[in-house]
Scaffold this motif. Structure first.
Motif, PDB file in Angstrom:
ATOM      1  N   TYR A 177      -2.034   0.868  -8.175  1.00 18.19           N
ATOM      2  CA  TYR A 177      -1.598  -0.697  -8.424  1.00 18.19           C
ATOM      3  C   TYR A 177      -0.247  -0.623  -8.348  1.00 18.19           C
ATOM      4  CZ  TYR A 177      -5.926  -1.276 -11.122  1.00 18.19           C
ATOM      5  OH  TYR A 177      -7.358  -1.405 -11.446  1.00 18.19           O
ATOM      6  N   ARG A 178       0.319  -2.027  -8.001  1.00 16.29           N
ATOM      7  CA  ARG A 178       1.589  -2.341  -7.737  1.00 16.29           C
ATOM      8  C   ARG A 178       2.018  -3.077  -9.139  1.00 16.29           C
ATOM      9  NH1 ARG A 178       5.185  -1.258  -4.222  1.00 16.29           N
ATOM     10  NH2 ARG A 178       3.507  -0.827  -2.510  1.00 16.29           N
ATOM     11  N   THR A 179       2.939  -2.547  -9.906  1.00 18.18           N
ATOM     12  CA  THR A 179       3.433  -3.454 -11.222  1.00 18.18           C
ATOM     13  C   THR A 179       4.213  -4.506 -10.744  1.00 18.18           C
ATOM     14  OG1 THR A 179       5.352  -2.110 -11.353  1.00 18.18           O
ATOM     15  CG2 THR A 179       3.483  -1.272 -12.686  1.00 18.18           C
ATOM     16  N   ARG A 180       4.795  -5.394 -11.455  1.00 14.75           N
ATOM     17  CA  ARG A 180       5.433  -6.598 -11.162  1.00 14.75           C
ATOM     18  C   ARG A 180       6.701  -6.408 -10.573  1.00 14.75           C
ATOM     19  NH1 ARG A 180       3.974 -11.398 -15.496  1.00 14.75           N
ATOM     20  NH2 ARG A 180       1.851 -11.383 -15.041  1.00 14.75           N
ATOM     21  N   ASP A 181       7.398  -5.046 -11.064  1.00 14.83           N
ATOM     22  CA  ASP A 181       8.803  -4.789 -10.513  1.00 14.83           C
ATOM     23  C   ASP A 181       8.659  -3.843  -9.282  1.00 14.83           C
ATOM     24  OD1 ASP A 181       7.753  -2.247 -11.666  1.00 14.83           O
ATOM     25  OD2 ASP A 181       9.209  -2.062 -13.053  1.00 14.83           O
ATOM     26  N   VAL A 228      -9.223  -7.805 -12.263  1.00 10.20           N
ATOM     27  CA  VAL A 228      -8.008  -8.518 -12.806  1.00 10.20           C
ATOM     28  C   VAL A 228      -6.977  -8.380 -11.545  1.00 10.20           C
ATOM     29  CG1 VAL A 228      -8.521  -7.914 -15.149  1.00 10.20           C
ATOM     30  CG2 VAL A 228      -7.226  -6.421 -13.974  1.00 10.20           C
ATOM     31  N   LEU A 229      -6.875  -7.683 -10.784  1.00  4.64           N
ATOM     32  CA  LEU A 229      -5.858  -7.235  -9.667  1.00  4.64           C
ATOM     33  C   LEU A 229      -6.717  -6.966  -8.474  1.00  4.64           C
ATOM     34  CD1 LEU A 229      -2.913  -5.967 -11.538  1.00  4.64           C
ATOM     35  CD2 LEU A 229      -2.838  -8.128 -10.421  1.00  4.64           C
ATOM     36  N   PRO A 230      -7.425  -7.773  -7.691  1.00  2.49           N
ATOM     37  CA  PRO A 230      -7.935  -7.356  -6.495  1.00  2.49           C
ATOM     38  C   PRO A 230      -6.982  -6.851  -5.678  1.00  2.49           C
ATOM     39  CG  PRO A 230      -8.481  -9.627  -7.120  1.00  2.49           C
ATOM     40  CD  PRO A 230      -7.397  -9.181  -7.933  1.00  2.49           C
ATOM     41  N   PRO A 231      -7.533  -5.824  -4.977  1.00  7.83           N
ATOM     42  CA  PRO A 231      -6.284  -5.354  -3.765  1.00  7.83           C
ATOM     43  C   PRO A 231      -6.310  -6.067  -2.639  1.00  7.83           C
ATOM     44  CG  PRO A 231      -8.526  -3.827  -4.042  1.00  7.83           C
ATOM     45  CD  PRO A 231      -8.763  -5.057  -4.799  1.00  7.83           C
ATOM     46  N   ALA A 232      -4.804  -6.134  -2.291  1.00  2.00           N
ATOM     47  CA  ALA A 232      -4.331  -7.034  -1.424  1.00  2.00           C
ATOM     48  C   ALA A 232      -5.134  -6.928   0.077  1.00  2.00           C
ATOM     49  CB  ALA A 232      -2.771  -6.728  -1.294  1.00  2.00           C
ATOM     50  N   ASP A 233      -5.261  -5.859   0.303  1.00  2.00           N
ATOM     51  CA  ASP A 233      -6.221  -5.366   1.539  1.00  2.00           C
ATOM     52  C   ASP A 233      -7.491  -4.820   0.880  1.00  2.00           C
ATOM     53  OD1 ASP A 233      -3.976  -5.985   3.150  1.00  2.00           O
ATOM     54  OD2 ASP A 233      -3.149  -3.942   2.527  1.00  2.00           O
ATOM     55  N   PRO A 234      -8.539  -5.301   1.722  1.00  2.00           N
ATOM     56  CA  PRO A 234      -9.997  -4.993   1.439  1.00  2.00           C
ATOM     57  C   PRO A 234     -10.025  -3.340   1.354  1.00  2.00           C
ATOM     58  CG  PRO A 234     -10.078  -6.704   2.973  1.00  2.00           C
ATOM     59  CD  PRO A 234      -8.455  -6.225   2.821  1.00  2.00           C
ATOM     60  N   GLU A 235     -10.576  -3.063   0.405  1.00  2.00           N
ATOM     61  CA  GLU A 235     -10.845  -1.409   0.007  1.00  2.00           C
ATOM     62  C   GLU A 235     -12.124  -1.217   0.318  1.00  2.00           C
ATOM     63  OE1 GLU A 235      -8.567   1.087  -0.271  1.00  2.00           O
ATOM     64  OE2 GLU A 235      -6.786  -0.606   0.115  1.00  2.00           O
ATOM     65  N   PRO A 236     -12.669  -0.222   0.993  1.00  2.00           N
ATOM     66  CA  PRO A 236     -14.182   0.186   0.821  1.00  2.00           C
ATOM     67  C   PRO A 236     -14.305   0.949  -0.490  1.00  2.00           C
ATOM     68  CG  PRO A 236     -12.828   1.876   2.077  1.00  2.00           C
ATOM     69  CD  PRO A 236     -12.100   0.992   1.657  1.00  2.00           C
TER      70      PRO A 236
END
Length: 104
Positions: free
Chosen positions: A82-86, A66-74
């Protein structure tokens, strides 16, 4: 047809019970049956590798994070951030992001 919703979790991460409640509650809000939630425990590195598990909790809808990591994670046995919308850091996805993913 209803989407397949999965909660992948690791016992070493304390946020998974809260994620379980969040996903079930949000499923009910958008008209999905919370009893269809597929809860998958990841307890070995090979499980993590096979599932592409980048941390607990991971929530997937029809196989997509639902929220893929911004940077590829192993893949691995770790707690997820997670980073919330705020902009805050959280052990759970933003409820609005989850709601959108489930309603799509």
């Amino acid at each position: 047809m209803a989407p397949k919703v999965e909660l992948l979790w690791w016992r070493g991460c304390p946020s998974w019970p809260e994620a379980f409640r969040l996903v079930r509650d949000t499923m009910a809000e958008v008209g999905l049956d919370p009893d269809t939630l597929d809860v998958v425990e990841i307890d070995t590195d090979s499980d993590a590798e096979r599932e592409g598990f980048v941390g607990s909790p991971t929530i997937r809808v029809d196989g997509r994070d639902v929220l893929p990591p911004a940077d590829p994670e192993p893949p691995g046995l770790t707690c997820r951030v997670y980073r919330t919308r705020d902009g805050r850091i959280s052990p759970l996805p933003d409820a609005d992001d989850l709601r959108e993913a489930l309603a799509a």
